[in-house]
Design a protein around this motif. Structure first.
Motif, mmCIF file in Angstrom:
data_model
loop_
_atom_site.group_PDB
_atom_site.id
_atom_site.type_symbol
_atom_site.label_atom_id
_atom_site.label_comp_id
_atom_site.label_asym_id
_atom_site.label_seq_id
_atom_site.Cartn_x
_atom_site.Cartn_y
_atom_site.Cartn_z
ATOM 1 N N HIS A 59 0.844 -1.204 0.000
ATOM 2 C CA HIS A 59 0.000 0.000 0.000
ATOM 3 C C HIS A 59 0.877 1.252 0.000
ATOM 4 O O HIS A 59 1.863 1.324 0.719
ATOM 5 C CB HIS A 59 -0.914 0.011 1.228
ATOM 6 N N GLY A 60 0.481 2.242 -0.825
ATOM 7 C CA GLY A 60 1.247 3.480 -0.858
ATOM 8 C C GLY A 60 0.492 4.612 -1.514
ATOM 9 O O GLY A 60 -0.544 4.421 -2.150
ATOM 10 N N THR A 61 1.036 5.819 -1.348
ATOM 11 C CA THR A 61 0.448 7.041 -1.886
ATOM 12 C C THR A 61 1.468 7.749 -2.762
ATOM 13 O O THR A 61 2.598 7.982 -2.337
ATOM 14 C CB THR A 61 0.031 7.990 -0.745
ATOM 15 N N VAL A 74 -2.062 11.832 -6.385
ATOM 16 C CA VAL A 74 -2.113 11.239 -7.722
ATOM 17 C C VAL A 74 -2.763 9.862 -7.637
ATOM 18 O O VAL A 74 -3.684 9.559 -8.385
ATOM 19 C CB VAL A 74 -0.704 11.141 -8.345
ATOM 20 N N TYR A 75 -2.278 9.015 -6.707
ATOM 21 C CA TYR A 75 -2.791 7.656 -6.572
ATOM 22 C C TYR A 75 -2.613 7.200 -5.136
ATOM 23 O O TYR A 75 -1.566 7.427 -4.531
ATOM 24 C CB TYR A 75 -2.043 6.711 -7.518
ATOM 25 N N ILE A 76 -3.655 6.558 -4.616
ATOM 26 C CA ILE A 76 -3.601 5.942 -3.287
ATOM 27 C C ILE A 76 -4.098 4.522 -3.452
ATOM 28 O O ILE A 76 -5.218 4.314 -3.947
ATOM 29 C CB ILE A 76 -4.509 6.674 -2.275
ATOM 30 N N GLU A 87 -6.564 -2.732 -5.507
ATOM 31 C CA GLU A 87 -7.556 -1.678 -5.349
ATOM 32 C C GLU A 87 -6.866 -0.335 -5.138
ATOM 33 O O GLU A 87 -5.896 -0.242 -4.387
ATOM 34 C CB GLU A 87 -8.451 -1.983 -4.152
ATOM 35 N N GLY A 88 -7.369 0.699 -5.815
ATOM 36 C CA GLY A 88 -6.767 2.011 -5.655
ATOM 37 C C GLY A 88 -7.629 3.130 -6.186
ATOM 38 O O GLY A 88 -8.624 2.906 -6.871
ATOM 39 N N GLN A 101 -10.555 -1.367 -9.176
ATOM 40 C CA GLN A 101 -9.499 -2.365 -9.340
ATOM 41 C C GLN A 101 -8.544 -1.965 -10.462
ATOM 42 O O GLN A 101 -8.942 -1.327 -11.444
ATOM 43 C CB GLN A 101 -10.127 -3.729 -9.629
ATOM 44 N N TRP A 102 -7.285 -2.350 -10.253
ATOM 45 C CA TRP A 102 -6.204 -2.065 -11.203
ATOM 46 C C TRP A 102 -5.465 -3.348 -11.521
ATOM 47 O O TRP A 102 -5.374 -4.258 -10.690
ATOM 48 C CB TRP A 102 -5.199 -1.088 -10.587
#
Length: 186
Positions: A59-61, A74-76, A87-88, A101-102
């Motif tokens: 998990h990251g931001t 930008v993305y979490i 999932e993000g 979902q990605w």
């Protein structure tokens, strides 16, 4: 000697590594980012989250540092071997937001996207495009419920037209966002 090197290459530390002023602060293992850490690439992108052997993993931001000092998300979400996977939530420059979902850095699976112009899509994605079944709401209250292919209304679907407080249903066959044949009903 090798044992001393491997101990020095693991732990917690900060290291500057680019001419642009980028740096990483966090956990290391075998000389690579591993565990929790924050990396600023020196060109405006900052990643904060989990690492595995030098790659974003877990998990990251991801944030963007603006010229005025403000940071934009930008993305979490989840990462696997340096790509968005799982999932993000993605925030686009035009104000559009996607949550779902990605797979391999693309929207893939189930998700919802709020467009900056007021449209909303809820449904299936494949290879970063609306694909499968879903609902597309227009900003004016109209909506399409049906099949999508490669980002377009394609296949069987119903388009609900809102007119003067009444709802007109257009049942039809669609191809590349164009209705090929339909039946209108109140």
């Amino acid at each position: 000697v090798e044992d001393k090197m491997s101990r020095r290459a693991s732990g917690v530390r900060c290291q500057r590594y680019t001419a642009d002023g980028g740096h990483y602060e966090g956990r290391w293992q075998q000389g690579q980012h591993h565990g929790y850490g924050v990396k600023d690439n020196g060109r405006g992108l900052i990643y904060e989250g989990q690492w595995r052997l030098g790659q974003r993993h877990g998990h990251g931001t991801l944030r963007r540092q603006c010229d005025n000092g403000r940071q934009e998300r930008v993305y979490i979400g989840e990462w696997v071997r340096n790509v968005r996977c799982g999932e993000g939530k993605q925030y686009y420059k035009d104000g559009t937001v996607y949550f779902g979902q990605w797979q391999a850095n693309g929207r893939h699976g189930h998700g919802i996207q709020w467009h900056a112009d007021g449209r909303i899509y809820i449904g299936e994605w494949q290879h970063d495009a609306m694909h499968g079944t879903g609902v597309l709401y227009a900003a004016n209250g109209n909506r399409y419920v049906g099949e999508f292919e490669h980002g377009c209304k394609s296949g069987l679907g119903v388009y609900y037209h809102e007119q003067n407080g009444e709802q007109l249903q257009q049942h039809g066959m669609w191809s590349r966002d164009n209705c090929q044949s339909s039946v209108l009903a109140l």
